[in-house]
Design a protein around this motif. Structure first.
Motif, short mmCIF file in Angstrom:
data_model
loop_
_atom_site.label_atom_id
_atom_site.label_comp_id
_atom_site.label_asym_id
_atom_site.label_seq_id
_atom_site.Cartn_x
_atom_site.Cartn_y
_atom_site.Cartn_z
N LEU A 172 4.79 -3.16 -10.78
CA LEU A 172 4.26 -3.06 -11.09
C LEU A 172 2.53 -2.65 -10.36
O LEU A 172 1.50 -2.26 -10.88
N GLY A 173 2.91 -1.77 -9.21
CA GLY A 173 2.12 -1.05 -8.69
C GLY A 173 2.18 0.79 -9.46
O GLY A 173 0.86 0.55 -9.88
N LEU A 204 0.88 -1.19 0.08
CA LEU A 204 -0.09 0.22 -0.08
C LEU A 204 1.23 1.08 0.06
O LEU A 204 0.29 2.32 -0.53
N GLY A 205 2.04 1.39 0.66
CA GLY A 205 2.83 2.79 0.96
C GLY A 205 3.79 2.52 -0.80
O GLY A 205 3.61 3.44 -0.71
N ARG A 252 2.81 6.28 -3.22
CA ARG A 252 4.60 7.08 -4.13
C ARG A 252 4.43 6.46 -5.44
O ARG A 252 4.83 6.92 -5.70
N ASP A 253 3.93 5.31 -5.97
CA ASP A 253 3.98 5.10 -7.29
C ASP A 253 2.82 6.22 -7.73
O ASP A 253 3.32 6.62 -9.00
N ALA A 283 2.72 8.93 -7.06
CA ALA A 283 3.71 10.58 -7.11
C ALA A 283 4.27 10.78 -7.86
O ALA A 283 4.95 12.00 -7.96
N THR A 284 4.74 9.47 -8.05
CA THR A 284 5.90 9.01 -9.12
C THR A 284 5.25 9.85 -10.73
O THR A 284 5.95 10.66 -11.79
N ILE A 285 4.29 9.05 -10.58
CA ILE A 285 3.43 9.01 -12.02
C ILE A 285 3.04 10.62 -12.35
O ILE A 285 3.24 10.81 -13.88
N ALA A 286 2.60 11.14 -10.76
CA ALA A 286 2.29 12.41 -11.39
C ALA A 286 3.37 13.59 -11.34
O ALA A 286 3.54 14.39 -12.29
N PHE A 287 4.37 13.78 -10.97
CA PHE A 287 5.33 14.21 -10.99
C PHE A 287 6.14 13.78 -12.03
O PHE A 287 6.58 15.68 -13.01
N ALA A 288 6.49 13.51 -12.80
CA ALA A 288 6.78 13.17 -14.34
C ALA A 288 6.19 13.39 -14.98
O ALA A 288 7.65 13.53 -16.40
N ILE A 289 5.32 12.89 -15.02
CA ILE A 289 4.26 13.63 -15.92
C ILE A 289 4.40 14.86 -15.95
O ILE A 289 4.90 16.21 -17.66
N ALA A 290 4.52 16.09 -14.72
CA ALA A 290 3.82 17.25 -14.77
C ALA A 290 5.60 17.92 -15.45
O ALA A 290 4.99 18.73 -15.77
N LEU A 291 6.33 17.22 -15.14
CA LEU A 291 7.65 18.19 -15.04
C LEU A 291 7.98 17.72 -16.12
O LEU A 291 8.35 19.10 -16.24
N THR A 292 7.77 16.70 -17.30
CA THR A 292 8.59 16.13 -18.39
C THR A 292 7.64 17.45 -19.08
O THR A 292 8.26 17.89 -19.93
N VAL A 293 6.79 17.12 -19.75
CA VAL A 293 5.49 17.97 -19.72
C VAL A 293 6.12 19.44 -19.48
O VAL A 293 6.45 20.92 -20.85
N TRP A 294 5.87 20.29 -18.53
CA TRP A 294 6.70 21.69 -18.32
C TRP A 294 8.22 21.86 -18.78
O TRP A 294 7.94 22.92 -19.59
N ILE A 295 8.86 21.35 -18.49
CA ILE A 295 10.69 20.71 -19.42
C ILE A 295 10.25 21.48 -20.42
O ILE A 295 11.03 21.73 -21.55
N GLY A 296 9.47 20.59 -21.39
CA GLY A 296 8.86 20.31 -22.65
C GLY A 296 8.27 21.64 -23.68
O GLY A 296 9.04 22.22 -24.50
#
Length: 398
Positions: free
Chosen positions: A285-286, A159-160, A164-165, A167-180
């Protein structure tokens, strides 16, 4: 003997019986009739031969064509699978050499594949078998590896890791699109690599491409970028492992939360031992599980904007269910109810590693280094920066 004069008087048509070649049409009525008669005779003979079967000549020809094409396609598929096995074995041999043994057989296998693609090109006739290795065999290997996972890890840490997974997805997509956007990179390709970085690499890119109406070229380039950067990060993880003050579970969680592909997680976590690999795969897998909710969100967004194509399907990652099921069997069934020797488990582990190596080869063959010089440079930079920050932040908070 006098040579006849070949010049013709004005208005006289040439005699086509002289100097006639195969490319010159025979316009004489008697010749055309003879040709038609010969064709009719051949047709009658063919019809007579097929009369016993009751099938027209065209149908028989179709049956013969289908009978010869299907085995040929199966042979090419088998050759493709055998090709990935051969390159995987080359990687295993390379991993026995000094220096390369630090990276391990999985990294060497994918390195051999990338080098082959760069210097020899993609073996297009073998594509079906290669895709089978990179997709089906990879998922089979992950399912088999579930036998090594203790289900208590799932109950205590799952569950933990899932939170975390997310949060990782939201961070990666938002930051990559912003830098792009800051770099004025191609928006579609940047979104694809951001999703691939946050979730599960090329599999996520392939899943969302039809939803966002991405071009096939962007899908291929994005998958290649993910394979390249993820491989470099995974190899770097294996080199940093002896220098990091992390327990096997911490190292596995770091790998599973921050790396791109399932294959990259397996590559990086395997040198940390069974516990590191099991925890890494669980964390990864999460993220794969969260691919389905993300696709549903994208479908809702595209429908609201009026650009979603009806009929697009979102594939559920069923191999994740197999992984958990095998972990339950390995934790509570094998040994307690079904006696299994250590040699059998070692054999399953060897088969799993071979399948993973073949999947690495299929993944490496998707890396086209030449394509990265054109439209992919800015999205590649955005994805690399995001990957570095994701790795550092995950390490600091693990």
């Amino acid at each position: 003997m006098t040579v006849p004069n070949r010049r013709m008087a004005p208005g006289v048509k040439p005699d086509l019986t002289y100097h006639q070649t195969d490319k010159t049409p025979d316009t004489r009525p008697d010749a055309a009739s003879a040709s038609y008669a010969r064709q009719a005779e051949e047709t009658a003979k063919t019809t007579g031969r097929n009369a016993g079967s009751g099938a027209p000549p065209s149908e028989k020809a179709t049956q013969r064509h289908a009978g010869t094409t299907a085995p040929a396609s199966y042979r090419l598929w088998a050759y493709g699978v055998a090709f990935t096995f051969a390159l995987a074995m080359l990687g295993w041999g390379l991993a026995q050499m000094p220096g390369f043994n630090r990276a391990g057989p999985l990294a060497c296998a994918i390195g051999v594949a990338v080098a082959y693609r760069h210097f020899r090109g993609y073996p297009e006739p073998l594509r079906a078998g290669i895709r089978f290795s990179s997709k089906t065999l990879l998922r089979l290997a992950i399912v088999l590896f579930g036998l090594k996972l203790n289900i208590d890890v799932v109950l205590n840490e799952g569950l933990g890791l899932l939170v975390r997974d997310a949060a990782t997805i939201a961070f990666a997509i938002a930051l990559t699109v912003w830098i792009g956007k800051r770099l004025k990179a191609d928006s579609a390709l940047t979104l694809l690599v951001g999703i691939g970085t946050g979730i599960c690499g090329a599999a996520a890119i392939a899943a969302v491409s039809p939803i966002i109406n991405a071009k096939d070229e962007d899908t291929a380039i994005g998958a290649g970028m993910i394979a390249l950067v993820g491989t470099l990060f995974a190899v770097a993880y294996t080199l940093l492992l002896p220098l990091l003050p992390l327990t096997p579970d911490q190292y596995g969680a770091w790998s599973g939360v921050s790396l791109h592909e399932i294959a990259h997680v397996a590559l990086a976590a395997e040198p940390g031992g069974p516990n590191a690999l099991a925890t890494g795969l669980l964390a990864k897998l999460g993220r794969v599980f969260l691919l389905v909710p993300l696709c549903l969100l994208l479908i809702g967004w595209k429908k609201r904007s009026g650009t979603f194509q009806s009929g697009t399907k979102v594939e559920f990652p069923w191999f994740m269910v197999g992984f958990i099921a095998m972990s339950v069997i390995g934790s509570y069934v094998l040994g307690d109810y079904i006696p299994v020797t250590a040699s059998v488990l070692d054999g399953v582990s060897l088969v799993t590693t071979v399948l993973l190596s073949m999947a690495m080869v299929g993944l490496g063959l998707n890396v086209n280094l030449k394509q990265l010089r054109t439209k992919a440079l800015k999205p590649l930079l955005a994805m690399t920066v995001t990957s570095v920050l994701l790795s550092v932040l995950t390490y600091l908070t693990i």
